[in-house]
Design a protein around this motif. Structure first.
Motif, short mmCIF file in Angstrom:
data_model
loop_
_atom_site.label_atom_id
_atom_site.label_comp_id
_atom_site.label_asym_id
_atom_site.label_seq_id
_atom_site.Cartn_x
_atom_site.Cartn_y
_atom_site.Cartn_z
N ASP A 114 0.92 -1.23 0.03
CA ASP A 114 -0.14 0.01 -0.07
C ASP A 114 0.86 1.24 -0.01
O ASP A 114 0.53 2.04 -0.67
CB ASP A 114 -0.81 -0.16 1.18
CG ASP A 114 -2.26 -1.00 1.03
OD1 ASP A 114 -2.37 -1.51 -0.06
OD2 ASP A 114 -2.64 -1.38 2.12
N SER A 118 1.00 4.09 -2.70
CA SER A 118 0.87 5.63 -2.67
C SER A 118 2.12 6.33 -3.42
O SER A 118 1.84 7.47 -4.01
CB SER A 118 0.99 5.98 -1.09
OG SER A 118 0.88 7.24 -0.89
N ARG A 121 1.43 6.48 -7.03
CA ARG A 121 0.47 7.59 -7.40
C ARG A 121 1.20 9.11 -7.51
O ARG A 121 0.91 9.67 -8.38
CB ARG A 121 -0.79 7.74 -6.39
CG ARG A 121 -1.78 6.32 -6.75
CD ARG A 121 -2.86 6.40 -6.04
NE ARG A 121 -2.93 6.43 -4.67
CZ ARG A 121 -2.66 5.25 -3.89
NH1 ARG A 121 -2.98 4.07 -4.52
NH2 ARG A 121 -2.27 5.28 -2.70
N TYR A 141 -1.88 10.53 -0.97
CA TYR A 141 -1.92 10.12 -2.54
C TYR A 141 -2.76 9.04 -2.57
O TYR A 141 -2.99 8.20 -2.05
CB TYR A 141 -0.58 10.11 -3.01
CG TYR A 141 0.15 11.05 -3.31
CD1 TYR A 141 -0.08 11.87 -4.53
CD2 TYR A 141 1.33 11.46 -2.35
CE1 TYR A 141 0.98 12.90 -4.66
CE2 TYR A 141 1.78 12.82 -2.48
CZ TYR A 141 1.76 13.41 -3.67
OH TYR A 141 2.42 14.41 -3.83
#
Length: 141
Positions: A114, A118, A121, A141
């Protein structure tokens, strides 16, 4: 490297127990948000180091964004390099973030999937402020 924090090993992550010294400082949500991001977006061994550092900050240290940022940066720098996992993202990030493969692997290896998403992105949105700024913005993000 010897003595680095394993990115595959489970570890207990302490709860965020931040101690702000005054009302102005305690009104800031940044330290709590950053601590939560470290606890959830860094692999357990790295998260444990970052959160323990955050929990050691007292008073006005907690209000200083540089202090809490340093907790995350130091913990991430202690992660064992994991080029197989973060290598592809680092190849994509190299040009827009102006980051070498080695620096990128060193910085991103301690992130969970995860956390890597982030950062990805952020990279996709231009990475204008550099790769570390994407890590600083974890969870936004």
């Amino acid at each position: 490297p010897a003595g680095c924090l394993s990115v595959a090993q489970p570890a207990p992550v302490p709860a965020c127990a931040l101690r702000a010294a005054d009302a102005i400082c305690s009104a800031s949500t940044l330290p709590a948000l950053r601590c939560h991001a470290y606890a959830t977006l860094l692999v357990p061994t790295v998260a444990a180091s970052a959160v323990a550092c955050m929990n050691r900050l007292t008073g006005t240290q907690l209000c200083d964004p540089l202090q809490s940022s340093t907790c995350g940066h130091v913990a991430l720098s202690e992660a064992c390099p994991d080029p197989e996992t973060v290598g592809p993202l680092c190849q994509i990030a190299a040009a827009p973030c102006k980051s070498s493969q080695a620096d990128c692997v060193a910085l991103l290896s301690g992130l969970t999937a995860d956390g890597q998403d982030s950062v990805a992105r952020c990279v996709a949105s231009g990475c204008a402020a550099g790769l570390y700024a994407c890590v600083e913005g974890l969870g936004t993000y």
